[in-house]
Design a protein around this motif. Structure first.
Motif, PDB file in Angstrom:
ATOM      1  N   UNK A  56     -40.259 -15.312  -7.489  1.00 20.46           N
ATOM      2  CA  UNK A  56     -39.385 -15.716  -6.398  1.00 20.46           C
ATOM      3  C   UNK A  56     -38.592 -15.057  -5.668  1.00 20.46           C
ATOM      4  N   UNK A  57     -38.100 -14.717  -4.436  1.00 22.78           N
ATOM      5  CA  UNK A  57     -37.501 -13.193  -4.086  1.00 22.78           C
ATOM      6  C   UNK A  57     -35.930 -14.207  -3.621  1.00 22.78           C
ATOM      7  N   UNK A  58     -35.440 -14.295  -3.643  1.00 29.58           N
ATOM      8  CA  UNK A  58     -34.039 -14.514  -3.869  1.00 29.58           C
ATOM      9  C   UNK A  58     -33.966 -13.681  -1.875  1.00 29.58           C
ATOM     10  N   UNK A  59     -33.397 -14.878  -0.618  1.00 30.13           N
ATOM     11  CA  UNK A  59     -33.028 -14.933   0.521  1.00 30.13           C
ATOM     12  C   UNK A  59     -31.610 -15.629   0.409  1.00 30.13           C
ATOM     13  N   UNK A  60     -30.272 -14.652   0.507  1.00 32.33           N
ATOM     14  CA  UNK A  60     -28.986 -14.966   0.901  1.00 32.33           C
ATOM     15  C   UNK A  60     -28.956 -15.769   2.089  1.00 32.33           C
ATOM     16  N   UNK A  61     -28.274 -17.189   2.479  1.00 32.23           N
ATOM     17  CA  UNK A  61     -27.338 -17.466   3.576  1.00 32.23           C
ATOM     18  C   UNK A  61     -26.517 -17.616   3.073  1.00 32.23           C
ATOM     19  N   UNK A  62     -25.344 -16.931   4.275  1.00 36.51           N
ATOM     20  CA  UNK A  62     -24.388 -17.447   4.110  1.00 36.51           C
ATOM     21  C   UNK A  62     -24.046 -18.167   5.934  1.00 36.51           C
ATOM     22  N   UNK A  63     -25.528 -18.606   6.069  1.00 40.08           N
ATOM     23  CA  UNK A  63     -24.689 -19.204   7.976  1.00 40.08           C
ATOM     24  C   UNK A  63     -24.174 -21.067   7.499  1.00 40.08           C
ATOM     25  N   UNK A  64     -23.576 -21.027   8.045  1.00 42.23           N
ATOM     26  CA  UNK A  64     -23.293 -22.582   7.430  1.00 42.23           C
ATOM     27  C   UNK A  64     -24.015 -23.382   7.933  1.00 42.23           C
ATOM     28  N   UNK A  65     -24.727 -23.293   9.430  1.00 43.78           N
ATOM     29  CA  UNK A  65     -25.670 -24.435   9.710  1.00 43.78           C
ATOM     30  C   UNK A  65     -27.134 -23.965   9.349  1.00 43.78           C
ATOM     31  N   UNK A  66     -27.090 -22.755   9.457  1.00 43.68           N
ATOM     32  CA  UNK A  66     -28.778 -22.741   8.415  1.00 43.68           C
ATOM     33  C   UNK A  66     -29.949 -23.571   8.506  1.00 43.68           C
ATOM     34  N   UNK A  67     -30.829 -23.601   8.844  1.00 44.31           N
ATOM     35  CA  UNK A  67     -31.336 -24.828   7.934  1.00 44.31           C
ATOM     36  C   UNK A  67     -30.874 -25.920   7.975  1.00 44.31           C
ATOM     37  N   UNK A  68     -29.967 -26.565   8.976  1.00 44.35           N
ATOM     38  CA  UNK A  68     -29.535 -27.606   9.917  1.00 44.35           C
ATOM     39  C   UNK A  68     -29.645 -28.648  10.002  1.00 44.35           C
ATOM     40  N   UNK A  69     -30.593 -27.973  11.239  1.00 45.73           N
ATOM     41  CA  UNK A  69     -30.931 -28.339  12.526  1.00 45.73           C
ATOM     42  C   UNK A  69     -32.002 -29.919  12.110  1.00 45.73           C
ATOM     43  N   UNK A  70     -33.236 -30.128  13.170  1.00 46.35           N
ATOM     44  CA  UNK A  70     -34.635 -30.606  13.042  1.00 46.35           C
ATOM     45  C   UNK A  70     -35.657 -30.070  12.352  1.00 46.35           C
ATOM     46  N   UNK A  71     -35.664 -27.854  11.963  1.00 44.02           N
ATOM     47  CA  UNK A  71     -36.473 -27.407  11.232  1.00 44.02           C
ATOM     48  C   UNK A  71     -36.187 -27.418   9.179  1.00 44.02           C
ATOM     49  N   UNK A  72     -36.339 -27.789   8.617  1.00 41.61           N
ATOM     50  CA  UNK A  72     -37.055 -27.533   7.587  1.00 41.61           C
ATOM     51  C   UNK A  72     -36.865 -26.421   6.956  1.00 41.61           C
ATOM     52  N   UNK A  73     -36.063 -25.304   7.088  1.00 41.38           N
ATOM     53  CA  UNK A  73     -36.225 -23.453   6.884  1.00 41.38           C
ATOM     54  C   UNK A  73     -36.022 -23.169   5.874  1.00 41.38           C
ATOM     55  N   UNK A  74     -35.615 -23.864   5.055  1.00 35.92           N
ATOM     56  CA  UNK A  74     -35.337 -23.777   3.437  1.00 35.92           C
ATOM     57  C   UNK A  74     -36.993 -23.964   2.607  1.00 35.92           C
ATOM     58  N   UNK A  75     -38.092 -25.405   2.856  1.00 33.56           N
ATOM     59  CA  UNK A  75     -39.038 -25.565   2.674  1.00 33.56           C
ATOM     60  C   UNK A  75     -40.090 -24.553   3.127  1.00 33.56           C
TER      61      UNK A  75
END
Length: 318
Positions: free
Chosen positions: A1-20
């Motif tokens: 599984x490849x790694x994507x680093x996310x350093x924005x506080x609000x990434x995937x913090x809305x209505x969409x589950x972008x982590x999934x």
């Protein structure tokens, strides 16, 4: 599984589950600090193939610590904190999310206009102290509004102002006058805008000071200035002086020089509290904008990691 680093506080913090969504595509989202301190990020960058980067710096040193990195996707529009030339030398594309938060910021700019013209924050403070006296404000529809920078956000502001019935001027060196007129504003140069407008709203890129002592000398007495763009567009000391002598009636902004370290700003002194409104960089913080920025940045990362081309490439070359 490849790694994507996310350093924005609000990434995937809305209505969409972008982590999934990233996991469904075979990648793991790993969180990192938004300040991008190199010492903290080195262990995370070591395995990252994609980086959804917040507002912190992305330097050549960061990139050197990421041997497997294939893309930096800036979560937002501004890329001044990213060493794009260094990324290009390393063959790493840099993207951003143009237009993702334009509606959110345009809404906020109009909100700050109304807050300044009608003394809304000051009225709230005074009522809480038992003072129900009234300060007479001005109607937005009666104002001549000058928009500095007529890109996506500036155009969004102009559309919103159409409902109020304002006279709208716009200055933008990158747009032909006939295009500005087609988009609903009267094209003028920057100096003319500062002389003619009752309310000036800033939507230009940073890296330049557009509001300084000399330009403030020529404004109409009682002008209001709104800044939802960048703090370096204004000379804060000159603004404070103009507020005190009455040339400027109000300043409303979503940012100050130094941001969270801005407590020493000349605009935050107690004597200016009734004329200065500042919000904590929340112009882009709507659920819709968070979903838009997250989706666009993740789209570009997934495209590159699957061998495709990113849709929102940013170049260091003009």
């Amino acid at each position: 599984m490849g790694v994507i680093l996310a350093t924005s506080r609000s990434f995937s913090d809305g209505d969409l589950d972008l982590v999934a969504r990233a996991e469904a595509a075979g990648h793991e989202i790993v969180r990192g600090p938004a300040h991008h301190d190199l010492a903290d990020l080195v262990p995370l960058l070591a395995s990252a193939e994609g980086w959804i980067a917040g507002t912190g710096p992305v330097t050549d040193e960061h990139l050197a610590a990421a041997p497997h990195l294939r893309i930096v996707a800036r979560y937002g529009v501004g890329t001044e904190a990213v060493d794009i030339a260094a990324a290009e030398r390393r063959g790493i594309p840099v993207t951003n999310t143009p237009g993702a938060n334009a509606d959110a910021v345009a809404d906020h700019a109009v909100g700050l206009m109304l807050a300044a013209l009608r003394f809304i924050p000051d009225g709230d403070r005074r009522v809480r102290n038992g003072d129900w006296s009234v300060r007479r404000g001005r109607e937005l529809g009666a104002a001549t509004v000058g928009i500095v920078g007529f890109g996506r956000i500036g155009q969004g502001v102009a559309r919103r102002l159409g409902g109020f019935g304002c006279t709208v001027l716009a200055a933008d060196p990158f747009l032909p006058a006939d295009r500005i007129a087609e988009l609903g504003a009267t094209p003028v140069d920057l100096d003319e805008l500062f002389r003619a407008a009752d309310l000036i709203t800033l939507h230009a890129p940073g890296g330049q000071t557009l509001v300084d002592a000399a330009r403030l000398e020529g404004i109409r007495p009682g002008t209001v200035i709104v800044n939802t763009a960048r703090p370096d567009l204004v000379d804060e000391g000159a603004l404070a002086a103009a507020l005190r002598d009455g040339r400027l009636s109000a300043y409303a902004a979503d940012t100050l020089a130094g941001d969270t370290a801005a407590s020493a700003s000349p605009l935050l002194t107690a004597d200016l509290a009734d004329r200065v409104t500042v919000t904590p960089h929340l112009g882009a913080q709507t659920t819709q904008a968070v979903d838009n920025m997250g989706s666009l940045s993740l789209d570009d990362v997934l495209s590159v990691l699957t061998g495709g081309a990113p849709a929102h490439l940013v170049s260091s070359r003009p």
